[in-house]
Write a protein that holds these residues in place. Structure first.
Motif, PDB file in Angstrom:
ATOM      1  N   GLU A 149     -21.679  20.736   6.761  1.00  0.00           N
ATOM      2  CA  GLU A 149     -21.441  21.695   7.402  1.00  0.00           C
ATOM      3  C   GLU A 149     -20.464  21.861   7.187  1.00  0.00           C
ATOM      4  O   GLU A 149     -19.297  21.735   7.312  1.00  0.00           O
ATOM      5  N   LEU A 150     -20.136  23.588   8.172  1.00  0.00           N
ATOM      6  CA  LEU A 150     -18.708  24.329   8.698  1.00  0.00           C
ATOM      7  C   LEU A 150     -18.607  23.254   9.569  1.00  0.00           C
ATOM      8  O   LEU A 150     -19.628  23.074  10.358  1.00  0.00           O
ATOM      9  N   SER A 151     -17.152  23.291  10.071  1.00  0.00           N
ATOM     10  CA  SER A 151     -16.457  23.253  11.426  1.00  0.00           C
ATOM     11  C   SER A 151     -17.176  23.990  12.101  1.00  0.00           C
ATOM     12  O   SER A 151     -18.308  25.237  12.442  1.00  0.00           O
ATOM     13  N   PHE A 152     -18.117  23.109  13.645  1.00  0.00           N
ATOM     14  CA  PHE A 152     -18.076  23.852  14.723  1.00  0.00           C
ATOM     15  C   PHE A 152     -17.092  24.835  14.913  1.00  0.00           C
ATOM     16  O   PHE A 152     -16.457  24.943  15.430  1.00  0.00           O
ATOM     17  N   ARG A 182     -26.793  23.001   7.447  1.00  0.00           N
ATOM     18  CA  ARG A 182     -26.488  21.703   6.358  1.00  0.00           C
ATOM     19  C   ARG A 182     -26.515  21.853   5.494  1.00  0.00           C
ATOM     20  O   ARG A 182     -28.144  22.354   4.745  1.00  0.00           O
ATOM     21  N   SER A 218     -22.690  28.901   9.573  1.00  0.00           N
ATOM     22  CA  SER A 218     -22.247  28.376  10.359  1.00  0.00           C
ATOM     23  C   SER A 218     -23.476  27.646  10.837  1.00  0.00           C
ATOM     24  O   SER A 218     -22.716  25.865  11.719  1.00  0.00           O
ATOM     25  N   ARG A 219     -24.668  27.058  11.533  1.00  0.00           N
ATOM     26  CA  ARG A 219     -25.113  26.216  11.917  1.00  0.00           C
ATOM     27  C   ARG A 219     -26.274  25.854  10.702  1.00  0.00           C
ATOM     28  O   ARG A 219     -27.712  25.026  10.596  1.00  0.00           O
ATOM     29  N   SER A 272     -17.319  28.052  13.132  1.00  0.00           N
ATOM     30  CA  SER A 272     -16.908  28.802  12.427  1.00  0.00           C
ATOM     31  C   SER A 272     -17.621  29.843  11.621  1.00  0.00           C
ATOM     32  O   SER A 272     -19.295  30.312  12.277  1.00  0.00           O
ATOM     33  N   ALA A 299     -13.412  20.196   1.425  1.00  0.00           N
ATOM     34  CA  ALA A 299     -13.032  19.254   2.477  1.00  0.00           C
ATOM     35  C   ALA A 299     -13.551  18.056   1.914  1.00  0.00           C
ATOM     36  O   ALA A 299     -13.831  17.961   0.312  1.00  0.00           O
ATOM     37  N   CYS A 312     -12.183  26.701   0.655  1.00  0.00           N
ATOM     38  CA  CYS A 312     -12.739  26.286   2.543  1.00  0.00           C
ATOM     39  C   CYS A 312     -13.017  24.504   1.957  1.00  0.00           C
ATOM     40  O   CYS A 312     -13.879  23.917   1.443  1.00  0.00           O
TER      41      CYS A 312
END
Length: 136
Positions: free
Chosen positions: A45-48, A86, A83-84, A50, A127, A125
Motif C-alpha cells: 500500500e502507499l505510504s500514509f 491495498r 492512497s487508501r 501520499s 519498495a 515508487c
C-alpha cells in the motif's frame, strides 16, 4: 519397569500431541506448543498521506526456510493503487514443528515491488521489506 503415559510427538490413533504443560521449579505451569501456524501475506500500500497513485510494474517474493526459500513472481495489477488501497499479491501458510525441527529453523520472507507514479512514469515508487524469525 516400563513407564506409561504420553511421549512427546507420539500419535494416539487419530490424535497427535500438539501442546503440553510443564511446571517450573516455582510451581508455575507453562503451556508449550508443539506446532505454530504461520500465515504470511504479501501486500503493498502507499505510504500514509501520499497523494499520488502508483502503477506496479513487477513484484517478487521469497519466503520459507532461509536456507531454501521459494520465489514467486507476481503479475502486476492492471489498475494503479491509490492512497487508501491495498493490493494483496498472495499468501503463504506454514505449520512449523517446534519440537522435532532440525537445526534449520530460520525463516525469512521478503517482498520487492517495483512501481512508478501513475502520473509520471519517470518517478519510481519502489519498495522492499524483509521479515525474519527463528522457530525455537
Amino acid at each position: 519397569n516400563k513407564k506409561r503415559g504420553l511421549r512427546l510427538k507420539n500419535s494416539y490413533g487419530i490424535l497427535e500431541l500438539v501442546e503440553f504443560t510443564t511446571r517450573d521449579g516455582g510451581g508455575v505451569f507453562v503451556a508449550n506448543a508443539a506446532f505454530a501456524d504461520v500465515l504470511i501475506t504479501y501486500d503493498v500500500e502507499l505510504s500514509f498521506g501520499s497523494s499520488i497513485k502508483a502503477q506496479i510494474t513487477s513484484a517478487t517474493s521469497n519466503g520459507g526456510l532461509a536456507s531454501a526459500p521459494d520465489s514467486v513472481n507476481y503479475s502486476p495489477p492492471t489498475d494503479p493503487i491509490g492512497s487508501r488501497s491495498r493490493y494483496v499479491f498472495g499468501r503463504e501458510s506454514y505449520v512449523i514443528d517446534l519440537i522435532d525441527g532440525d537445526n534449520d529453523r530460520a525463516y525469512a520472507f521478503d517482498l520487492e515491488v517495483f512501481a512508478t507514479s501513475a502520473s509520471n512514469s519517470n518517478l519510481p515508487c519502489d519498495a522492499a521489506v524483509t521479515f525474519e524469525f527463528d522457530a525455537n
